[in-house]
Design an enzyme around this catalytic site. Sequence first.
Site, short mmCIF file in Angstrom:
data_model
loop_
_atom_site.label_atom_id
_atom_site.label_comp_id
_atom_site.label_asym_id
_atom_site.label_seq_id
_atom_site.Cartn_x
_atom_site.Cartn_y
_atom_site.Cartn_z
CD GLU A 126 10.21 -8.70 0.02
OE1 GLU A 126 11.38 -8.58 0.44
OE2 GLU A 126 9.82 -8.22 -1.06
CG HIS A 149 5.47 -6.29 2.74
ND1 HIS A 149 5.62 -4.95 2.47
CD2 HIS A 149 5.48 -6.92 1.54
CE1 HIS A 149 5.74 -4.79 1.16
NE2 HIS A 149 5.63 -5.97 0.57
CG HIS A 151 1.83 -4.73 -2.23
ND1 HIS A 151 1.93 -5.55 -3.32
CD2 HIS A 151 2.98 -4.91 -1.52
CE1 HIS A 151 3.08 -6.21 -3.28
NE2 HIS A 151 3.74 -5.84 -2.19
CD GLU A 179 -8.42 8.94 18.12
OE1 GLU A 179 -8.21 7.77 18.43
OE2 GLU A 179 -8.87 9.78 18.92
CG HIS A 220 7.09 -2.72 -2.72
ND1 HIS A 220 8.12 -3.55 -3.13
CD2 HIS A 220 6.19 -3.54 -2.12
CE1 HIS A 220 7.82 -4.80 -2.81
NE2 HIS A 220 6.66 -4.81 -2.20
O1 2HA Z 1 5.09 -11.33 -1.57
O2 2HA Z 1 4.94 -8.42 -1.51
O3 2HA Z 1 7.45 -7.63 -1.66
C1 2HA Z 1 5.31 -10.45 -2.62
C2 2HA Z 1 5.71 -9.15 -2.10
C3 2HA Z 1 7.10 -8.79 -2.33
ZN ZN Z 2 5.58 -6.41 -1.47
#
Ligand code: 2HA
Ligand code: ZN
Length: 282
Positions: A126, A149, A151, A179, A220
């Site tokens: 990414e 990033h 999940h 909050e 995602h």
């Molecule tokens: O690294 O999270 O979005 C794998 C991911 C792709």
């Molecule tokens: Zn991801």
Amino acid sequence: MTTSLIETSGYIGSAEAPFIQEMTEITHHMWTLGWDELNGGNISYLLDEEEVGKYIDIHSSLRSLDLAFPVKELAGKYFIVTGSGKYFRNVIKDPEANLGVVRVSASGEQVEILWGLRNGARPTSELASHFMSHIERLKVDPKHRIVLHTHATNVIAMTFTHELDESKFTKTLWQMCTECLVVFPDGISILPWMVPGSNEIGRETAKKMKDYRVVIWPHHGIFGTGATMDETFGLIETVEKAAAVYNLIGGREIRQVITDSELADLAMAFGVEPKAGVLGLV
Ligand code: 2HA
Ligand code: ZN
């Protein structure tokens, strides 16, 4: 007289680097939360040249990789990144195989790998979303450093049951824990579902980053940005907590909520400006 390590070798060595330790700690913590299954999640952290140079030899690069998207704005900038296909679970065992310190070339068309990403590994899949987001966040916040990033489980779950309207989603999150409004008065943004790992999702994520520190990718995960690891992780943690409360309530009768006028009082008390158009929504 003894000479210090830094005088004899020119740099201290990566084992002592605080930025590598921070990445190791946060990836491990996030894995234990269950947010980064398999190779899920990625982080990039903008570093100062002087700081990197204390711990790593910045005068010789191990190899260079072409970028599919030029980032002239980041020329000469240093980042520590997670590796493509690498598991957060494994970073703590072997940081040098799973993380990398890179410098964007003068042309902005390559990254030079200075440390880590052993055995031909590449920076996160990414990278487009990360680099393009750094460019936009730096324009609005000179202290900006981190794109994270992950999940986050409850955020993903909420994107199946809640309308994907940014203002409505923001308002629901603000209502879930008192909050929240104080932590993200600027609200959250949401992209339509898109194929990950592409330049296109990178461009769309970065467009949102002009106005928001948080971008949700439905079904995602979530992108969060900030000046420090604590601030960035704390932001995502707070959104995830609110989503968890929303999911816990799911389907049950709601008997009372934090009203809009209470949220307005809260904003006033904490001196934050709620994202326009959110309070007053039904
Ligand atoms: O690294 O999270 O979005 C794998 C991911 C792709
Ligand atoms: Zn991801």
